[in-house]
Design an enzyme around this catalytic site. Structure first.
Site, PDB file in Angstrom:
ATOM      1  CB  THR A  33      -0.978   0.016   1.198  1.00  0.00           C
ATOM      2  OG1 THR A  33      -0.290  -0.350   2.380  1.00  0.00           O
ATOM      3  CG2 THR A  33      -2.123  -0.944   0.985  1.00  0.00           C
ATOM      4  CG  PHE A  40      -7.352  -5.289  -5.872  1.00  0.00           C
ATOM      5  CD1 PHE A  40      -7.668  -4.444  -6.917  1.00  0.00           C
ATOM      6  CD2 PHE A  40      -6.074  -5.812  -5.785  1.00  0.00           C
ATOM      7  CE1 PHE A  40      -6.716  -4.129  -7.869  1.00  0.00           C
ATOM      8  CE2 PHE A  40      -5.124  -5.494  -6.748  1.00  0.00           C
ATOM      9  CZ  PHE A  40      -5.446  -4.653  -7.787  1.00  0.00           C
ATOM     10  NE  ARG A  41      -9.329 -11.211  -2.011  1.00  0.00           N
ATOM     11  CZ  ARG A  41      -8.386 -11.553  -2.867  1.00  0.00           C
ATOM     12  NH1 ARG A  41      -7.253 -10.894  -2.870  1.00  0.00           N
ATOM     13  NH2 ARG A  41      -8.560 -12.547  -3.712  1.00  0.00           N
ATOM     14  CB  ILE A 108      -1.182  -9.673  -8.875  1.00  0.00           C
ATOM     15  CG1 ILE A 108      -1.987  -8.393  -8.585  1.00  0.00           C
ATOM     16  CG2 ILE A 108      -1.960 -10.910  -8.375  1.00  0.00           C
ATOM     17  CD1 ILE A 108      -3.326  -8.326  -9.315  1.00  0.00           C
ATOM     18  CG  HIS A 126      -3.920 -14.569  -5.256  1.00  0.00           C
ATOM     19  ND1 HIS A 126      -4.306 -13.722  -4.239  1.00  0.00           N
ATOM     20  CD2 HIS A 126      -4.320 -15.812  -4.875  1.00  0.00           C
ATOM     21  CE1 HIS A 126      -4.904 -14.432  -3.279  1.00  0.00           C
ATOM     22  NE2 HIS A 126      -4.916 -15.696  -3.635  1.00  0.00           N
TER      23      HIS A 126
END
Ligand SMILES: [Zn+2]
Length: 254
Positions: A33, A40-41, A108, A126
């Site tokens: 971050t 995203f989540r 990712i 992922h």
């Protein structure tokens, strides 16, 4: 124990690292971050405002593929500008120092590789959004190649020129099977370590939840560095709820 303050957190983490021979970091969105990569989540994250495109939709609909690529290119400026953060750099120091054989990540964003850890030592559960592959023949395509064709076709996602397969970012989508090879490698690393560092992951998304427990049951020590509490805090040897970059900055080797 939950570190009561930042200095204690740094001291305890350093002591655990110095006492360990094989350290396996497991990273989630929280480590990236500070690099400008959105979580995203998280509440307010992209996926709470715009539902992700499930894999079965991607393979059954040209419109879904067009939309998936439109969204990906809309985020390209953020991903392209991202550089490794202090957490990534500290983990790269552990790797260079021979303390860590590799990193398991839910991310990712390619930032562990960008920090200097060889790609074969980064297990990406992922996948990776910084390049694309053909779903049929697995040929790799760079994003610039895809974008060029996408733009020239007026926003239509291109297919593989070799086999007509669909081209998708090299990520694992919702509804897509977890990559078995990566799962096996993650398990191998987890069972080989004597210190498991869970960093920036809420540890709720399967299969992330399984690895800290696996490490702990196998006799490793467990440290959890995450902004919010996780359900594994009770079994952890150290819990740090401070800013990840600030905690790891002193561990970056020159
Ligand atoms: Zn192909």
């Amino acid at each position: 124990m939950i570190a009561p303050d930042l200095q204690t957190a740094i001291d305890r983490l350093r002591a655990l690292i110095e006492a360990s021979d094989v350290i396996v970091p497991f990273t989630g969105a929280g480590i990236s971050t500070e690099c400008g990569i959105p979580d995203f989540r998280s509440p307010g994250g992209i996926w709470t405002r715009m539902a992700p495109i499930p894999f079965d939709e991607f393979v059954s609909s040209q419109a879904a593929r067009d939309e998936a690529w439109r969204r990906r290119f809309a985020m390209q400026d953020q991903f392209a500008a991202a550089r490794p953060g202090r957490g990534h750099r500290a983990l790269a120091s552990l790797y260079r120092g021979g303390k860590s054989p590799g990193v398991v990540t839910q991310n990712i964003d390619n930032l562990h590789q960008a920090s200097g850890i060889p790609h074969e030592c980064v297990v990406e559960l992922h996948g990776n959004t910084t390049y694309a592959t053909c779903l049929e023949c697995a040929k790799r395509y760079e994003l610039g190649w895809v974008r060029d064709r996408f733009d020239r076709a007026g926003g239509r996602a291109p297919d593989c020129p070799d086999c007509r397969g669909y081209i998708k970012t090299a990520t694992v989508s919702f509804g897509q099977a977890m990559p078995q090879h990566e799962m096996d490698r993650a398990q191998g690393l987890t069972l080989a370590c004597d210190l498991f560092l869970a960093i920036g992951s809420s540890l709720v998304v399967w299969p992330a939840a399984g690895f800290p427990l696996m490490a702990k049951r196998n006799g490793a020590r467990l440290a959890i560095i995450n902004r919010d509490p996780t359900e594994f805090d009770d079994i952890a040897d150290l819990v740090v709820r401070h800013d990840i970059g600030t905690v790891f900055e002193p561990l970056i080797a020159a």
